[in-house]
Motif scaffolding. Structure first.
Motif, PDB file in Angstrom:
ATOM      1  N   LEU A 109       0.865  -1.165   0.000  1.00 39.47           N
ATOM      2  CA  LEU A 109       0.000   0.000   0.000  1.00 39.47           C
ATOM      3  C   LEU A 109       0.905   1.219   0.000  1.00 39.47           C
ATOM      4  CD1 LEU A 109      -2.562  -1.087   2.769  1.00 39.47           C
ATOM      5  CD2 LEU A 109      -2.841  -1.223   0.288  1.00 39.47           C
ATOM      6  N   ALA A 110       0.680   2.116  -0.943  1.00 38.88           N
ATOM      7  CA  ALA A 110       1.522   3.309  -1.033  1.00 38.88           C
ATOM      8  C   ALA A 110       0.628   4.542  -1.062  1.00 38.88           C
ATOM      9  CB  ALA A 110       2.381   3.259  -2.289  1.00 38.88           C
ATOM     10  N   SER A 111       1.034   5.545  -0.331  1.00 38.53           N
ATOM     11  CA  SER A 111       0.268   6.788  -0.323  1.00 38.53           C
ATOM     12  C   SER A 111       0.700   7.659  -1.500  1.00 38.53           C
ATOM     13  CB  SER A 111       0.493   7.524   0.989  1.00 38.53           C
ATOM     14  OG  SER A 111       1.844   7.876   1.115  1.00 38.53           O
ATOM     15  N   PRO A 112      -0.167   8.576  -1.912  1.00 38.47           N
ATOM     16  CA  PRO A 112       0.234   9.506  -2.965  1.00 38.47           C
ATOM     17  C   PRO A 112       1.309  10.450  -2.429  1.00 38.47           C
ATOM     18  CG  PRO A 112      -1.875  10.157  -2.061  1.00 38.47           C
ATOM     19  CD  PRO A 112      -1.510   8.836  -1.425  1.00 38.47           C
ATOM     20  N   SER A 113       1.979  11.155  -3.328  1.00 38.43           N
ATOM     21  CA  SER A 113       3.038  12.065  -2.888  1.00 38.43           C
ATOM     22  C   SER A 113       2.480  13.197  -2.034  1.00 38.43           C
ATOM     23  CB  SER A 113       3.788  12.631  -4.088  1.00 38.43           C
ATOM     24  OG  SER A 113       2.893  13.301  -4.957  1.00 38.43           O
ATOM     25  N   SER A 114       1.211  13.538  -2.206  1.00 36.92           N
ATOM     26  CA  SER A 114       0.564  14.525  -1.346  1.00 36.92           C
ATOM     27  C   SER A 114      -0.926  14.206  -1.304  1.00 36.92           C
ATOM     28  CB  SER A 114       0.784  15.944  -1.866  1.00 36.92           C
ATOM     29  OG  SER A 114       0.174  16.081  -3.137  1.00 36.92           O
ATOM     30  N   GLY A 115      -1.600  14.714  -0.320  1.00 37.92           N
ATOM     31  CA  GLY A 115      -3.033  14.479  -0.207  1.00 37.92           C
ATOM     32  C   GLY A 115      -3.355  13.216   0.560  1.00 37.92           C
ATOM     33  N   THR A 116      -4.608  12.834   0.534  1.00 38.02           N
ATOM     34  CA  THR A 116      -5.099  11.694   1.295  1.00 38.02           C
ATOM     35  C   THR A 116      -5.937  10.805   0.393  1.00 38.02           C
ATOM     36  OG1 THR A 116      -5.174  13.001   3.322  1.00 38.02           O
ATOM     37  CG2 THR A 116      -6.520  11.002   3.273  1.00 38.02           C
ATOM     38  N   VAL A 117      -5.805   9.514   0.548  1.00 40.54           N
ATOM     39  CA  VAL A 117      -6.649   8.557  -0.152  1.00 40.54           C
ATOM     40  C   VAL A 117      -7.444   7.798   0.896  1.00 40.54           C
ATOM     41  CG1 VAL A 117      -6.711   6.487  -1.589  1.00 40.54           C
ATOM     42  CG2 VAL A 117      -5.046   8.289  -2.078  1.00 40.54           C
ATOM     43  N   ALA A 118      -8.767   7.819   0.791  1.00 44.14           N
ATOM     44  CA  ALA A 118      -9.624   7.087   1.715  1.00 44.14           C
ATOM     45  C   ALA A 118     -10.475   6.112   0.919  1.00 44.14           C
ATOM     46  CB  ALA A 118     -10.518   8.049   2.490  1.00 44.14           C
ATOM     47  N   LEU A 119     -10.460   4.853   1.310  1.00 45.17           N
ATOM     48  CA  LEU A 119     -11.257   3.827   0.658  1.00 45.17           C
ATOM     49  C   LEU A 119     -12.210   3.229   1.677  1.00 45.17           C
ATOM     50  CD1 LEU A 119      -8.393   2.011  -1.297  1.00 45.17           C
ATOM     51  CD2 LEU A 119     -10.008   3.688  -2.195  1.00 45.17           C
ATOM     52  N   THR A 120     -13.467   3.082   1.306  1.00 46.79           N
ATOM     53  CA  THR A 120     -14.462   2.468   2.179  1.00 46.79           C
ATOM     54  C   THR A 120     -14.726   1.058   1.693  1.00 46.79           C
ATOM     55  OG1 THR A 120     -15.475   4.618   2.566  1.00 46.79           O
ATOM     56  CG2 THR A 120     -16.794   2.669   3.115  1.00 46.79           C
ATOM     57  N   LEU A 121     -14.359   0.078   2.508  1.00 45.98           N
ATOM     58  CA  LEU A 121     -14.529  -1.318   2.122  1.00 45.98           C
ATOM     59  C   LEU A 121     -15.987  -1.725   2.233  1.00 45.98           C
ATOM     60  CD1 LEU A 121     -11.432  -2.822   3.958  1.00 45.98           C
ATOM     61  CD2 LEU A 121     -11.673  -2.374   1.511  1.00 45.98           C
ATOM     62  N   PRO A 122     -16.421  -2.681   1.396  1.00 45.09           N
ATOM     63  CA  PRO A 122     -17.804  -3.171   1.500  1.00 45.09           C
ATOM     64  C   PRO A 122     -18.058  -3.781   2.876  1.00 45.09           C
ATOM     65  CG  PRO A 122     -16.752  -3.953  -0.526  1.00 45.09           C
ATOM     66  CD  PRO A 122     -15.684  -3.314   0.305  1.00 45.09           C
ATOM     67  N   ALA A 123     -19.308  -3.682   3.341  1.00 40.64           N
ATOM     68  CA  ALA A 123     -19.663  -4.204   4.661  1.00 40.64           C
ATOM     69  C   ALA A 123     -19.767  -5.729   4.664  1.00 40.64           C
ATOM     70  CB  ALA A 123     -20.988  -3.599   5.119  1.00 40.64           C
ATOM     71  N   ALA A 124     -20.045  -6.331   3.514  1.00 31.85           N
ATOM     72  CA  ALA A 124     -20.228  -7.787   3.438  1.00 31.85           C
ATOM     73  C   ALA A 124     -19.293  -8.371   2.386  1.00 31.85           C
ATOM     74  CB  ALA A 124     -21.676  -8.108   3.084  1.00 31.85           C
TER      75      ALA A 124
ATOM     76  N   PHE B 145     -18.616  -4.880  -4.473  1.00 28.48           N
ATOM     77  CA  PHE B 145     -18.368  -6.078  -5.264  1.00 28.48           C
ATOM     78  C   PHE B 145     -19.224  -6.050  -6.526  1.00 28.48           C
ATOM     79  CE2 PHE B 145     -16.981  -7.478  -1.079  1.00 28.48           C
ATOM     80  CZ  PHE B 145     -15.800  -8.120  -1.395  1.00 28.48           C
ATOM     81  N   THR B 146     -18.681  -6.565  -7.630  1.00 29.87           N
ATOM     82  CA  THR B 146     -19.414  -6.663  -8.879  1.00 29.87           C
ATOM     83  C   THR B 146     -18.971  -7.921  -9.615  1.00 29.87           C
ATOM     84  OG1 THR B 146     -20.087  -5.471 -10.876  1.00 29.87           O
ATOM     85  CG2 THR B 146     -17.770  -5.338 -10.278  1.00 29.87           C
ATOM     86  N   THR B 147     -19.812  -8.380 -10.498  1.00 33.23           N
ATOM     87  CA  THR B 147     -19.473  -9.516 -11.349  1.00 33.23           C
ATOM     88  C   THR B 147     -19.153  -8.980 -12.731  1.00 33.23           C
ATOM     89  OG1 THR B 147     -20.954 -10.949 -10.092  1.00 33.23           O
ATOM     90  CG2 THR B 147     -20.327 -11.701 -12.297  1.00 33.23           C
ATOM     91  N   MET B 148     -17.978  -9.306 -13.253  1.00 29.94           N
ATOM     92  CA  MET B 148     -17.624  -8.872 -14.590  1.00 29.94           C
ATOM     93  C   MET B 148     -18.443  -9.685 -15.589  1.00 29.94           C
ATOM     94  SD  MET B 148     -13.573  -7.981 -14.455  1.00 29.94           S
ATOM     95  CE  MET B 148     -13.009  -9.479 -13.695  1.00 29.94           C
ATOM     96  N   ALA B 149     -19.087  -8.992 -16.516  1.00 29.29           N
ATOM     97  CA  ALA B 149     -20.070  -9.621 -17.384  1.00 29.29           C
ATOM     98  C   ALA B 149     -19.489 -10.183 -18.679  1.00 29.29           C
ATOM     99  CB  ALA B 149     -21.162  -8.616 -17.710  1.00 29.29           C
ATOM    100  N   THR B 150     -18.396  -9.623 -19.159  1.00 29.52           N
ATOM    101  CA  THR B 150     -17.915 -10.011 -20.480  1.00 29.52           C
ATOM    102  C   THR B 150     -16.419 -10.295 -20.455  1.00 29.52           C
ATOM    103  OG1 THR B 150     -17.380  -7.759 -21.142  1.00 29.52           O
ATOM    104  CG2 THR B 150     -19.629  -8.502 -21.562  1.00 29.52           C
ATOM    105  N   VAL B 151     -15.958 -10.935 -21.500  1.00 28.70           N
ATOM    106  CA  VAL B 151     -14.527 -11.188 -21.639  1.00 28.70           C
ATOM    107  C   VAL B 151     -13.762  -9.873 -21.707  1.00 28.70           C
ATOM    108  CG1 VAL B 151     -12.764 -12.141 -23.177  1.00 28.70           C
ATOM    109  CG2 VAL B 151     -14.861 -13.431 -22.729  1.00 28.70           C
TER     110      VAL B 151
END
Length: 67
Positions: free
Chosen positions: A15-30, A48-54
């Motif tokens: 996991l790497a932070s950007p050179s400046s600023g903040t990155v926030a990710l909200t993980l799925p609850a399930a 979460f998603t299901t990829m539909a095509t090749v």
């Protein structure tokens, strides 16, 4: 909150932070279902998603650095 890794393998997670600023990710609850991948809405919310095509699978592979 803690981040926990099962350290029985030989791979790495980086996991790497950007050179400046903040990155926030909200993980799925399930958990997703078998075969699903995590996608972002571009604002830091993950789901979460299901990829539909090749072409979805190819685009995902390229995004991960594949060819």
């Amino acid at each position: 909150m803690a981040v926990q890794f099962n350290n029985t393998g030989t791979g790495t997670v980086t996991l790497a932070s950007p050179s400046s600023g903040t990155v926030a990710l909200t993980l799925p609850a399930a958990d997703g279902t078998s075969g699903q991948v995590i996608q972002t809405n571009g604002s830091g919310t993950l789901s979460f998603t299901t990829m539909a095509t090749v072409s979805d699978v190819i685009a995902f592979s390229i995004a991960l650095g594949g060819s």
